[in-house]
Design a protein around this motif. Structure first.
Motif, PDB file in Angstrom:
ATOM      1  N   LEU A 291       1.037  -1.396   0.088  1.00 33.86           N
ATOM      2  CA  LEU A 291      -0.086  -0.299  -0.274  1.00 33.86           C
ATOM      3  C   LEU A 291       0.959   1.108   0.134  1.00 33.86           C
ATOM      4  CD1 LEU A 291      -3.134   0.138  -0.173  1.00 33.86           C
ATOM      5  CD2 LEU A 291      -1.558  -2.255   0.851  1.00 33.86           C
ATOM      6  N   ARG A 292       2.192   1.190   0.187  1.00 33.32           N
ATOM      7  CA  ARG A 292       2.803   2.378  -0.020  1.00 33.32           C
ATOM      8  C   ARG A 292       2.802   2.544  -1.674  1.00 33.32           C
ATOM      9  NH1 ARG A 292       5.364   3.609   4.582  1.00 33.32           N
ATOM     10  NH2 ARG A 292       6.038   2.318   6.082  1.00 33.32           N
ATOM     11  N   ASN A 293       2.656   1.705  -2.304  1.00 32.66           N
ATOM     12  CA  ASN A 293       2.738   2.507  -4.018  1.00 32.66           C
ATOM     13  C   ASN A 293       2.400   3.152  -4.279  1.00 32.66           C
ATOM     14  OD1 ASN A 293       2.667   2.013  -6.536  1.00 32.66           O
ATOM     15  ND2 ASN A 293       3.615  -0.162  -6.566  1.00 32.66           N
ATOM     16  N   ALA A 294       2.489   3.849  -4.798  1.00 29.08           N
ATOM     17  CA  ALA A 294       1.657   5.511  -5.599  1.00 29.08           C
ATOM     18  C   ALA A 294       0.986   5.122  -6.106  1.00 29.08           C
ATOM     19  CB  ALA A 294       3.213   6.676  -6.296  1.00 29.08           C
ATOM     20  N   TYR A 296      -1.683   3.292  -5.478  1.00 26.27           N
ATOM     21  CA  TYR A 296      -3.106   3.061  -5.073  1.00 26.27           C
ATOM     22  C   TYR A 296      -2.868   4.957  -4.518  1.00 26.27           C
ATOM     23  CZ  TYR A 296      -1.585  -2.135  -5.023  1.00 26.27           C
ATOM     24  OH  TYR A 296      -1.333  -2.971  -5.761  1.00 26.27           O
ATOM     25  N   THR A 297      -2.367   6.176  -4.440  1.00 28.50           N
ATOM     26  CA  THR A 297      -2.980   7.213  -4.140  1.00 28.50           C
ATOM     27  C   THR A 297      -3.987   7.285  -4.259  1.00 28.50           C
ATOM     28  OG1 THR A 297      -0.887   7.845  -4.350  1.00 28.50           O
ATOM     29  CG2 THR A 297      -2.760   8.926  -3.390  1.00 28.50           C
ATOM     30  N   ALA A 298      -5.043   7.039  -5.112  1.00 29.16           N
ATOM     31  CA  ALA A 298      -6.528   7.430  -5.223  1.00 29.16           C
ATOM     32  C   ALA A 298      -7.430   5.911  -5.616  1.00 29.16           C
ATOM     33  CB  ALA A 298      -6.765   8.326  -6.693  1.00 29.16           C
ATOM     34  N   ASP A 299      -7.358   5.582  -4.981  1.00 30.43           N
ATOM     35  CA  ASP A 299      -7.350   3.697  -5.453  1.00 30.43           C
ATOM     36  C   ASP A 299      -8.855   3.980  -5.179  1.00 30.43           C
ATOM     37  OD1 ASP A 299      -8.536   1.804  -6.443  1.00 30.43           O
ATOM     38  OD2 ASP A 299      -6.875   0.764  -6.644  1.00 30.43           O
ATOM     39  N   ARG A 321      -3.613   3.889   2.261  1.00 25.42           N
ATOM     40  CA  ARG A 321      -2.119   3.889   1.518  1.00 25.42           C
ATOM     41  C   ARG A 321      -2.066   5.005   2.743  1.00 25.42           C
ATOM     42  NH1 ARG A 321       0.469   7.890  -1.192  1.00 25.42           N
ATOM     43  NH2 ARG A 321       2.594   6.765  -1.813  1.00 25.42           N
ATOM     44  N   HIS A 322      -2.795   6.015   2.384  1.00 31.16           N
ATOM     45  CA  HIS A 322      -2.832   7.254   3.681  1.00 31.16           C
ATOM     46  C   HIS A 322      -2.781   7.033   5.078  1.00 31.16           C
ATOM     47  CE1 HIS A 322      -3.983  11.220   5.909  1.00 31.16           C
ATOM     48  NE2 HIS A 322      -4.549  10.620   6.252  1.00 31.16           N
ATOM     49  N   LEU A 330      -3.555   3.348  12.504  1.00 31.71           N
ATOM     50  CA  LEU A 330      -4.424   2.401  12.352  1.00 31.71           C
ATOM     51  C   LEU A 330      -4.578   1.454  11.304  1.00 31.71           C
ATOM     52  CD1 LEU A 330      -8.023   1.864  12.223  1.00 31.71           C
ATOM     53  CD2 LEU A 330      -8.146   4.000  11.030  1.00 31.71           C
ATOM     54  N   ALA A 331      -3.499   1.943  10.932  1.00 36.03           N
ATOM     55  CA  ALA A 331      -3.046   1.326   9.505  1.00 36.03           C
ATOM     56  C   ALA A 331      -2.205  -0.033  10.008  1.00 36.03           C
ATOM     57  CB  ALA A 331      -1.713   1.821   8.829  1.00 36.03           C
ATOM     58  N   SER A 332      -1.707  -0.141  11.291  1.00 30.88           N
ATOM     59  CA  SER A 332      -1.548  -2.168  11.374  1.00 30.88           C
ATOM     60  C   SER A 332      -2.329  -2.485  11.389  1.00 30.88           C
ATOM     61  CB  SER A 332      -0.285  -1.479  12.865  1.00 30.88           C
ATOM     62  OG  SER A 332       0.943  -1.096  11.951  1.00 30.88           O
TER      63      SER A 332
END
Length: 378
Positions: A291-294, A296-299, A321-322, A330-332
């Motif tokens: 999810l660090r991949n750019a 996915y920024t607006a996926d 990603r945000h 919360l990401a984890s």
């Protein structure tokens, strides 16, 4: 239907499909439907998960680490506070490893002899010593349902070293069995022998003579090839008793779970789903996405449109990603929820396929998705 092991433990085999087995392991803290994946709670917690979350995801077995809990907060403190179940608020079955793998992985900070291992704490450099008797005493203080013998985990491809180390591991196994005092804990043996068939068979037959309630396969997922791992499991399948649970230690990649079940393994554990979640990665059919991949920024899509976990039902890849990029807690939590759901659902699907006699078809389709996937997000 066949039943094995004296109470408070019993192992029931309900069905088989090829080498794969569908079973139930009853423990003092409840039943475990097998094959099963155990989330790893190294420090008496599965990282980013509450015990209630684990229950809701369908987890039935959790692993904790003897070495880490011995060093912090201390096994005697945990004993005095009512044991590991009460301490961590998990009332289901728990498995503790012996601490051996962590001790031996210290490399430059430990010294091995035939009696045990002297090592330095990774926390403060203080000196400690583990022997088979000490490992069992610590695990009895912790109070897990399933405990492991203290063994040496040698480099898998060095024949002469592995051959010599088996003598030590087998002597330690006898000492572990003699030191064990609690009838409410099942002591599993650990088959070693590297990638060498003769040594694996020698180890398995030695441990069988001890008539232990379960048998683990150790020393894999430590640098050998997948083909070598599969070969070891195939060699051991006709030797290990069908009426005892079989545990493949430290293995948790989805394709490895399927291949292990195909080769007769009942229990798995691994830090993989929680560790990659903390690094921003999510498991999907055929591999994983970062999810660090750019891209996915607006996926707006969920991690997996076919997944019904809480994360996929409520959040987009863009939002995840945000959170990852912002280093939010919360990401984890959300990625761990998804990854554990993925593996626990996979184990449920494997159990259903064994019961229906359709495992070969299910496994073939599942594994083919890994062969077809030609790109990686890593």
């Amino acid at each position: 239907m066949l039943q094995f092991l004296p109470m408070p433990f019993s192992f029931t085999l309900d069905a088989a499909d090829g080498r794969a087995r569908l079973g139930r392991l009853d423990t003092p803290h409840g039943p475990i439907e097998t094959p099963v994946f155990a989330p790893v709670g190294t420090q008496a917690t599965v990282k980013a998960m509450r015990p209630r979350d684990l229950r809701e995801l369908g987890a039935t077995l959790v692993l904790s680490n003897t070495y880490h809990l011995y060093l912090r907060p201390g096994d005697e403190l945990i004993r005095d506070l009512g044991g590991l179940h009460r301490f961590m608020g998990w009332d289901g079955p728990i498995l503790t490893d012996s601490g051996g793998f962590q001790v031996f992985s210290l490399a430059d900070a430990r010294r091995i002899d035939d009696d045990g291992v002297t090592f330095k704490s990774h926390l403060d450099g203080s000196t400690h010593r583990f022997t088979p008797e000490k490992s069992i005493a610590v695990q009895e203080n912790l109070g897990a349902d399933i405990i492991m013998m203290f063994d040496e985990c040698p480099p898998p491809n060095e024949y002469e070293y592995v051959r010599r180390s088996l003598d030590r591991t087998h002597a330690w196994a006898e000492r572990c069995l003699a030191a064990k005092t609690r009838p409410d804990q099942a002591l599993f043996g650990i088959v070693q022998g590297g990638v060498f068939r003769d040594l694996r068979e020698v180890s398995a037959r030695f441990l069988l003579d001890l008539d232990l309630p379960g048998y683990a396969v150790g020393g894999l997922a430590v640098g050998e090839t997948k083909a070598e791992m599969h070969a070891v499991l195939e060699w051991l399948h006709p030797i290990l008793p069908s009426g005892k649970p079989r545990y493949l230690m430290g293995v948790g990649a989805p394709e490895d779970l399927v291949n292990g079940v195909l080769r007769g393994i009942d229990i798995f554990d691994c830090v993989l789903p929680t560790r990659i979640a903390r690094n921003g990665a999510a498991l999907v059919l055929g591999g994983r996405i970062n999810l660090r991949n750019a891209k996915y920024t607006a996926d707006p899509a969920p991690i997996d449109p076919a997944c019904d976990c809480y994360t996929c039902a409520h959040f987009s890849r863009a939002y995840l990603r945000h959170l990852v990029k912002a280093d939010e807690i919360l990401a984890s939590i959300l990625l761990t929820t998804h990854n554990l759901h993925f593996l626990l659902r996979l184990m449920d699907d494997l159990r259903k396929a064994i019961r229906k006699g359709t495992l070969a078809d299910f496994a073939g389709e599942f594994l083919s998705s890994y062969e077809r996937r030609t790109t990686s997000d890593e």
